[in-house]
Scaffold this active site. Structure first.
Site, PDB file in Angstrom:
ATOM      1  N   LYS A   1     -14.659   8.298  -3.513  1.00 51.17           N
ATOM      2  CA  LYS A   1     -15.921   8.606  -2.819  1.00 51.17           C
ATOM      3  C   LYS A   1     -16.454   9.974  -3.246  1.00 51.17           C
ATOM      4  O   LYS A   1     -17.659  10.144  -3.462  1.00 51.17           O
ATOM      5  CB  LYS A   1     -15.711   8.569  -1.297  1.00 51.17           C
TER       6      LYS A   1
ATOM      7  N   LYS B   1       0.671  14.672   1.292  1.00 46.89           N
ATOM      8  CA  LYS B   1      -0.698  14.930   0.826  1.00 46.89           C
ATOM      9  C   LYS B   1      -0.930  16.430   0.590  1.00 46.89           C
ATOM     10  O   LYS B   1      -1.922  16.831   0.003  1.00 46.89           O
ATOM     11  CB  LYS B   1      -1.712  14.377   1.826  1.00 46.89           C
TER      12      LYS B   1
ATOM     13  N   LYS C   1      -8.608  14.014   4.687  1.00 40.36           N
ATOM     14  CA  LYS C   1      -7.793  12.801   4.717  1.00 40.36           C
ATOM     15  C   LYS C   1      -6.787  12.973   5.842  1.00 40.36           C
ATOM     16  O   LYS C   1      -6.721  14.043   6.454  1.00 40.36           O
ATOM     17  CB  LYS C   1      -7.090  12.551   3.381  1.00 40.36           C
ATOM     18  N   ARG C   2      -5.983  11.923   6.130  1.00 43.95           N
ATOM     19  CA  ARG C   2      -4.950  12.095   7.141  1.00 43.95           C
ATOM     20  C   ARG C   2      -4.053  13.274   6.754  1.00 43.95           C
ATOM     21  O   ARG C   2      -3.861  13.559   5.568  1.00 43.95           O
ATOM     22  CB  ARG C   2      -4.104  10.817   7.251  1.00 43.95           C
TER      23      ARG C   2
ATOM     24  N   HIS D   1       0.799  -1.229   0.000  1.00 40.37           N
ATOM     25  CA  HIS D   1       0.000   0.000   0.000  1.00 40.37           C
ATOM     26  C   HIS D   1       0.830   1.276   0.000  1.00 40.37           C
ATOM     27  O   HIS D   1       0.276   2.366   0.108  1.00 40.37           O
ATOM     28  CB  HIS D   1      -0.914   0.055   1.227  1.00 40.37           C
TER      29      HIS D   1
ATOM     30  N   THR E   1      -8.630   6.559  -1.794  1.00 41.75           N
ATOM     31  CA  THR E   1      -9.982   6.023  -1.963  1.00 41.75           C
ATOM     32  C   THR E   1     -10.998   7.134  -1.711  1.00 41.75           C
ATOM     33  O   THR E   1     -12.108   7.093  -2.238  1.00 41.75           O
ATOM     34  CB  THR E   1     -10.241   4.847  -1.000  1.00 41.75           C
TER      35      THR E   1
HETATM   36  C1  GLG Z   1      -2.599   3.441   1.983  1.00 42.16           C
HETATM   37  C2  GLG Z   1      -2.284   4.478   0.932  1.00 42.16           C
HETATM   38  C3  GLG Z   1      -3.487   4.956   0.152  1.00 42.16           C
HETATM   39  C4  GLG Z   1      -4.346   3.797  -0.278  1.00 42.16           C
HETATM   40  C5  GLG Z   1      -4.724   2.969   0.923  1.00 42.16           C
HETATM   41  C6  GLG Z   1      -5.504   1.736   0.547  1.00 42.16           C
HETATM   42  O1  GLG Z   1      -1.619   5.566   1.461  1.00 42.16           O
HETATM   43  O2  GLG Z   1      -3.053   5.666  -0.977  1.00 42.16           O
HETATM   44  O3  GLG Z   1      -5.513   4.245  -0.914  1.00 42.16           O
HETATM   45  O4  GLG Z   1      -3.574   2.516   1.599  1.00 42.16           O
HETATM   46  O5  GLG Z   1      -4.797   0.990  -0.380  1.00 42.16           O
HETATM   47  N1  GLG Z   1      -1.919   3.814   4.252  1.00 42.16           N
HETATM   48  C7  GLG Z   1      -2.861   3.991   3.360  1.00 42.16           C
HETATM   49  O6  GLG Z   1      -3.890   4.510   3.668  1.00 42.16           O
END
Ligand code: GLG
Length: 839
Positions: free
Chosen positions: A677, A571, A565-566, A374, A673
């Site tokens: 949404k 970001k 988001k976080r 991820h 994600t």
């Molecule tokens: C990670 C990534 C995101 C991703 C999510 C799910 O940073 O970009 O969409 O996993 O695959 N730590 C995360 O949230």
């Protein structure tokens, strides 16, 4: 009607009370639960009593489906997907279960007849925040899709007593409050106090040759804790499938160490209990940042060991003793490297405890596991110092050495003399301090490896796992993330759901591609007007929430530009703030400037130890304070920071967005994600070519997406030539003025120190290239404002966005996993004529 009550059962319930779905039955069952479970009569019942009475009413309907699913899987010995994840960020259960049962309206009416308001009861639920962000929420979406697609599946994870902290904002700063989500009980879980499994830690190993000449290793642990199972049913949408989410809680093997107690060491005895329970006390609140803490490794090993022992237990339940077909019964997905220790643990269980030869065990292990990566961020890649790892899991370290030895022997055959490659591929990092590299363990121990968006999967092959790709290219694939339209549309955006369903029927909820039927309606003025009115209603509700929650008035007619988001430097929330200050500067320069009224809405938590992220929150709030107070802006600009962004708040925010901000530095966001949404709920996106933005743009059409910023290749080139951020700052007068304004203390009551670290980072290093992307962002924003002035055009683009978002359903993602990696088939669940299963 035949009686379903087992003989001798002293109950007056009828079948209908537990399983019936008429309004009348629901109402009666609800009152019954209020009385007999909550022990309350209406005059004294609290909202929480009512919520729980309703939750138990709904749970009964779930259990009927869940038990039938479990029994069918057992009878048919169904191949089962096990999704191992340290996080499941489920969000509130009640509303979602009502949607999936198809009982939302009936229950709403039953509550109305009882004099209650369903929405208020829904608000009572404390959300189970057992995750940090995207990764945990993805696991929750995937559980929903697995059940909806009728795939036998178990989710395995940790039942944290405290989930992700609650965020409060005091004087602009984030303050963390412990999340006591279990305070009022959790009606959705069923504790299994008899389903307990031992998990060992520490100690040492010794080996001997047994009487049959076999080499055996015994692990004598220093500590043993036990995992207790807590089960939550996960229901699919309008199917009878309800899968199992099994979360483990750690407890002491004996509540009291009686020996210590008898020798007078009362505290010592209690201590052991506390130490054991600590393992599942709290979720580590870091997103994409490894802390390397011993307790975290304990958590990871704890739930993996419980999960694998449980699978072996289930396998043996069907009468098979010999584990040679384990991988045919189970396929296990590793959600990032957090459960990667499973590779060594399955080997240990097979070889040490079930006396299987190494080669056979390794074959089964590799056929069992698949690994999803991820992130490419180096600070997020898990590696454990060898001494820490060895002292906690001495046997696993030996097993990993053996896996590594055999693996490197194979590599040597393929690349003779290439010692550099061996060093790079090794599971053990030997450079400087020695580490176990968990991504390498996962890659070696899996038959499939995937990234979560096309771009990310490509970069994975070129960077972090490049050598593994060269070695075994056939293992690699891409599985672009998806989100469930049940929670993220039907539940959270009923207005849009109704409008769409009126026009194209309800099939799209299960087959999101059907949204394409909306395309022709993009040119339909009447439909577009309804579309806009739904969005406006959602914006009004969010505006009301903002007023109630933080006392700021925002105009629902203004453009709602949202970034939730976080908080993380990559970001680039602070890039958006630079843009906000730019607009503010323009208004100060030209007080009579005609400008599209805009509301910037931010939300997100920062890891408690991540100084820069916390400073960014303070920065947003400080800028908001000044701008919202300044009469010069009048109603043209508002800035809002919504505290405690979580799933519940997400459900309010996505439907109300006009513009979705997806502005990470290209190459850093694996997928995202939230971007999906937003677009699914009719927001247009302003974004970089990063993560799944690339595919969203492709799907909705470049003309319906606001693109800006350097690409991965352009950034690479920029850096190769030596990136000098100050040149960008000095080259753009407005950017320089913005940075100078911040440095002057304008947003910090004259304090020139407060935001110095932020500004200096940008001037000197700017690792995430904000300054390089600033101008292109500002220019792109101008295009956004232009289009927004043409409301008909905006609505058309919004409709086309939604019509073309079908690909981003988690159902599509799960189908791909099923076909390419798991090789599992759906199993239909049929409810029996009677509620209790007697055969
Ligand atoms: C990670 C990534 C995101 C991703 C999510 C799910 O940073 O970009 O969409 O996993 O695959 N730590 C995360 O949230």
């Amino acid at each position: 009607m035949t009686s379903l009550i087992p003989p001798g059962c002293p109950t007056v319930l009828t079948e209908d009370d537990r399983t019936g779905t008429s309004i009348e039955t629901l109402r009666r069952a609800f009152m019954d639960n209020l009385f007999f479970i909550q022990g309350r009569f209406p005059e004294v019942a609290t909202k929480n009593d009512y919520y729980l009475a309703l939750a138990y009413t709904v749970r009964d309907r779930l259990l009927l489906r869940w038990l039938n699913s479990a029994k069918t899987y057992r009878d048919q010995e169904s191949r089962t997907v096990c999704y191992l994840s340290a996080e499941f960020l489920l969000g509130p259960h009640l509303g979602n279960n009502l949607i999936n049962l198809g009982l939302y309206e009936a229950v709403e009416e039953a509550m109305r007849q009882t004099g209650l308001n369903l929405k208020e009861l829904l608000d009572q639920e404390e959300e189970p925040g057992l995750g940090n962000g995207g990764l945990g929420r993805l696991a929750a979406c995937y559980m929903d899709s697995l059940a909806t697609l009728e795939i036998p599946a178990i989710g395995y994870g940790i039942r944290y007593e405290y989930g992700i902290f609650d965020q409060e904002i005091r004087d602009g700063w984030q303050v963390e409050i412990t999340d006591k989500w279990l305070r009022y009980g959790n009606p959705w879980e069923i504790p299994r106090p008899e389903l307990i499994l031992p998990v060992k830690f520490g100690g040492h190993t010794y080996s001997y040759t047994d009487d049959q000449g076999r080499y055996r290793v015994i692990w004598e642990p220093h500590q043993v804790v036990q995992g207790v199972a807590y089960d939550t049913p996960i229901l699919g949408y309008k199917v009878n499938t309800a899968n199992l989410l099994r979360l483990w809680r750690a407890e002491a093997v004996e509540s009291f160490d009686f020996q210590a107690f008898n020798t007078g060491d009362y505290y010592g005895a209690v201590n052991q209990k506390i130490a054991s329970e600590n393992i599942t006390k709290v979720l580590y609140p870091n997103d994409e940042q490894l802390q390397g803490k011993e307790l975290r490794l304990m958590q990871e090993y704890f739930f993996c060991s419980c999960a694998l022992q449980d699978m072996i237990r289930l396998y043996k339940q069907s009468g098979k003793q010999d584990l040679s077909r384990f991988h045919e019964k189970f396929t296990v997905q590793l959600n990032d490297t957090h459960p990667a220790i499973s590779v060594a643990e399955l080997m240990r269980l097979l070889v040490d405890e079930h006396l299987m030869p190494w080669e056979q065990a390794w074959d089964i292990t590799r056929q069992t596991f698949a690994y999803t990566n991820h992130t490419l961020l180096p600070e997020a890649l898990e590696k454990w110092p060898l001494d820490l790892f060895g002292s906690l899991l001495p046997r696993h370290l030996q097993i990993i050495y053996e896996i590594n030895r055999r693996f490197l022997d194979e590599v040597r055959l393929q690349y003779p003399g290439d010692n550099d490659r061996l060093r790079r591929l090794s599971i053990i990092d030997e450079s400087g301090c020695r580490y176990v590299r968990m991504a390498h363990l996962a890659a070696v121990g899996s038959h499939a490896i995937n990234g979560v968006a096309v771009l990310h999967s490509e970069l994975l092959k070129q960077t972090v796992l490049r050598d593994f790709y060269e070695l075994t290219p056939e293992k690699f694939s891409n599985k672009t993330n998806g989100v469930t339209p049940r929670r993220w549309m039907v539940l959270s955006n009923p207005g849009l759901t109704r409008l769409i369903t009126e026009r194209i029927g309800e099939d799209w909820v299960k087959h999101l591609d059907q949204l394409r039927q909306l395309e022709p309606l993009a040119a339909d003025a009447e439909f577009a007007a309804q579309w806009r009115s739904v969005k406006h209603g959602n914006k009004e509700r969010l505006a009301q929430y903002i007023r109630d929650r933080i006392g700021v008035t925002v105009d629902p007619h203004s453009l709602f530009s949202i970034l939730v988001k976080r908080i993380h430097e990559y970001k680039r929330q602070h890039l958006c703030v630079l843009k906000v200050i730019t607009l503010y500067q323009m208004l100060r320069d030209q007080p009579h400037l005609e400008m599209v009224p805009q509301t910037f809405i931010f939300g997100g938590k920062a890891a408690p130890g991540y100084y820069m992220a916390k400073l960014i929150i303070k920065f947003i709030n400080s800028v908001a304070d000044v701008i919202n107070r300044d009469p010069v802006v009048r109603d043209r600009l508002r800035v809002v920071f919504l505290p405690n962004y979580n799933v519940t708040l997400g459900q309010r925010v996505y439907p109300a967005a006009d513009l979705s901000q997806q502005i990470s530095t290209a190459g850093y966001e694996a997928s995202g994600t939230g971007n999906m949404k937003f677009a699914l709920n009719g927001a247009l996106t302003i974004g970089t070519l990063d993560g799944a933005n690339v595919e969203i743009r492709e799907a909705v059409g470049a003309e319906n997406f606001f693109l800006f910023g350097h690409t991965v290749e352009q950034l690479q080139e920029l850096r190769c030539n030596g990136y000098r951020p100050w040149e960008f700052a000095n080259g753009h007068p407005m950017l320089k003025r913005v940075l100078d304004l911040i440095s002057s203390g304008y947003f910090s009551h004259g304090d020139t120190e407060l935001f110095r670290p932020l500004v200096e980072h940008l001037w000197q290093d700017d690792r995430y290239c904000l300054l390089a992307d600033y101008q292109s962002y500002v220019d792109c924003y101008q295009r956004v404002l232009q289009v927004y002035q043409d409301q008909a055009q905006w609505a058309k683009m919004s409709i086309l966005n939604v019509a073309r978002m079908g690909k981003f359903s988690s159902d599509r993602a799960i189908r791909e996993y099923c076909q390419d990696i798991w090789h599992v088939q759906p199993v239909k669940i049929v409810l029996p004529a009677t509620a209790y299963m007697t055969s």
